[in-house]
Design a protein around this motif. Structure first.
Motif, short mmCIF file in Angstrom:
data_model
loop_
_atom_site.label_atom_id
_atom_site.label_comp_id
_atom_site.label_asym_id
_atom_site.label_seq_id
_atom_site.Cartn_x
_atom_site.Cartn_y
_atom_site.Cartn_z
N MET A 1 0.82 -1.21 0.00
CA MET A 1 0.00 0.00 0.00
C MET A 1 0.85 1.26 0.00
O MET A 1 0.42 2.32 -0.42
CB MET A 1 -0.95 0.01 1.20
CG MET A 1 -2.02 -1.07 1.13
SD MET A 1 -3.10 -1.10 2.57
CE MET A 1 -3.93 0.47 2.43
N GLY A 6 -2.11 7.65 -1.91
CA GLY A 6 -3.20 7.76 -0.94
C GLY A 6 -4.04 8.99 -1.22
O GLY A 6 -3.53 10.12 -1.21
N ARG A 31 -5.16 4.42 -3.87
CA ARG A 31 -6.07 3.84 -2.89
C ARG A 31 -6.78 4.97 -2.16
O ARG A 31 -6.30 6.11 -2.13
CB ARG A 31 -5.31 2.97 -1.87
CG ARG A 31 -4.44 3.76 -0.91
CD ARG A 31 -3.75 2.87 0.10
NE ARG A 31 -3.00 3.64 1.09
CZ ARG A 31 -3.50 4.06 2.26
NH1 ARG A 31 -4.76 3.79 2.58
NH2 ARG A 31 -2.77 4.76 3.10
N ALA A 33 -7.44 6.73 1.07
CA ALA A 33 -6.81 6.82 2.38
C ALA A 33 -7.71 7.46 3.42
O ALA A 33 -7.61 7.15 4.62
CB ALA A 33 -5.50 7.60 2.28
N THR A 51 -9.98 -1.36 3.66
CA THR A 51 -9.11 -1.30 4.83
C THR A 51 -8.21 -0.07 4.73
O THR A 51 -7.90 0.41 3.64
CB THR A 51 -8.25 -2.56 4.94
OG1 THR A 51 -7.45 -2.69 3.74
CG2 THR A 51 -9.11 -3.81 5.10
N GLY A 52 -7.78 0.40 5.88
CA GLY A 52 -6.84 1.52 5.92
C GLY A 52 -7.43 2.85 5.54
O GLY A 52 -6.69 3.76 5.13
N SER A 54 -9.61 6.17 6.83
CA SER A 54 -10.17 6.89 7.97
C SER A 54 -11.36 7.73 7.50
O SER A 54 -11.38 8.22 6.37
CB SER A 54 -9.12 7.80 8.62
OG SER A 54 -8.59 8.72 7.68
N GLY A 67 -1.20 9.13 5.48
CA GLY A 67 -1.18 8.48 4.18
C GLY A 67 -1.78 9.28 3.04
O GLY A 67 -1.74 8.84 1.90
#
Length: 336
Positions: A1, A6, A31, A33, A51-52, A54, A67
């Motif tokens: 990742m 991000g 991705r 982030a 996942t990952g 917020s 990220g």
């Protein structure tokens, strides 16, 4: 990742949720982030299974989340100015959905702020520049085989307008794509706008002036007419015909499947802009991600966003006054 770009997505509504899906499932090299939306439940639903990521109610918190190296703004237009300036303050590359800023004064502030940075950070989401049909038309016009473009005939129809949609928004939201497309296809600025009011459709909410007919004049004498009809009731349609000195070219007629059976034929009509322009959105975001990872910014910029807002503002004034309104563009900001 760690090798992926991000991205913080601001806004998890219809457009934002689609971009979140796109970044997660379609685009390579990036991705999600962080996501920000005042409706936290809507934001959590948009990132379910990821996942990952917020989730925040405050856009600033998303910009500062671990990220985050780039930002995609898909919040309502009035929130864009603050978000863009926040990205500039943090040095974050940003892709901002249209309208960049609904009012021309705010849009000019954004253009001036980026100029003071001495480098580009923002790309504005006029995704029709990434649509296959529009790109073919642009290549044809630039090639000059049809001679000088004299007119553009444009159609922009929606099934229905969302709650709270105003008569001004037919111009500064819906027609903003036609404004940018006309400037890009013709390589000319729009100098004046006349907004005409046909009889409103019985399908339009009470008080909404729908449809509308816009007439743009350009700096080298081309004319552009735009039919905007946001409560057509039958589908989402976008068409554009360029009439030139030695011929014409039209796009938008065959962007769907035709089914022939039992002695007849039926043609699908897209019901949503995310369906009609899905490929264009994919190519736009992929191009933005690729450029950002190389440390570059390409595509339509803040001046294009400002010019679109200035033209739309003149169009709204024409709608209100019933008169032709000149477009007053400020001098283009220069880097220090």
């Amino acid at each position: 990742m760690g090798d992926l770009l991000g991205v913080a997505v601001l806004g998890a509504g219809h457009m934002g949720a689609d971009h979140i899906r796109r970044l997660d499932q379609v685009v390579s090299g990036a991705r999600v982030a962080a996501v920000a939306d005042p409706d936290l439940e809507r934001a959590r639903e948009a990132v379910a299974g990821m996942t990952g990521v917020s989730v925040h109610a405050d856009p600033s918190a998303a910009l500062d989340a671990p990220g985050v190296r780039a930002v995609l703004i898909a919040s309502p237009g009035p929130a864009h100015e603050e978000a863009l300036l926040g990205c500039f303050a943090r040095g974050l590359p940003v892709l901002c959905e249209k309208p960049m800023v609904p009012d021309s004064a705010g849009a000019l502030c954004v253009a001036e702020a980026e100029a003071r940075l001495g480098r580009r950070l923002a790309q504005i989401g006029f995704m029709r520049r990434y649509d296959t049909e529009y790109r073919r038309l642009k290549t044809l016009l630039d090639g000059g085989s049809l001679g000088r473009p004299l007119m553009l005939h444009c159609v922009h129809r929606n099934v229905s307008s969302p709650a709270g949609f105003t008569s001004a928004m037919l111009i500064n939201s819906s027609a903003s794509h036609e404004i940018d497309a006309a400037r890009w296809l013709l390589a000319q600025e729009v100098t004046a706008v006349t907004a005409l009011r046909p009889a409103s459709s019985p399908g339009a909410p009470e008080g909404l002036i729908d449809p509308q007919l816009l007439l743009f004049e350009t700096e080298r004498g081309a004319l552009v007419d735009v039919e905007v009809f946001v409560n057509s009731g039958f589908g989402y349609q976008v068409r554009c015909e360029a009439v030139c000195e030695a011929g014409s070219a039209r796009i938008g007629d065959e962007h769907t499947m035709v089914v022939t059976s039992r002695g007849g034929a039926t043609q699908e009509v897209a019901q949503d802009y995310l369906v009609r322009f899905a490929d264009a959105y994919d190519r736009q975001v992929q191009a933005w991600v690729d450029a950002t990872r190389r440390g570059r910014v390409a595509g339509p910029g803040v001046w294009d966003g400002y010019a679109a807002s200035a033209v739309a503002e003149a169009g709204v004034r024409s709608l209100e006054t019933g008169r032709r309104v000149a477009v007053d563009l400020a001098p283009r900001p220069t880097r220090p």
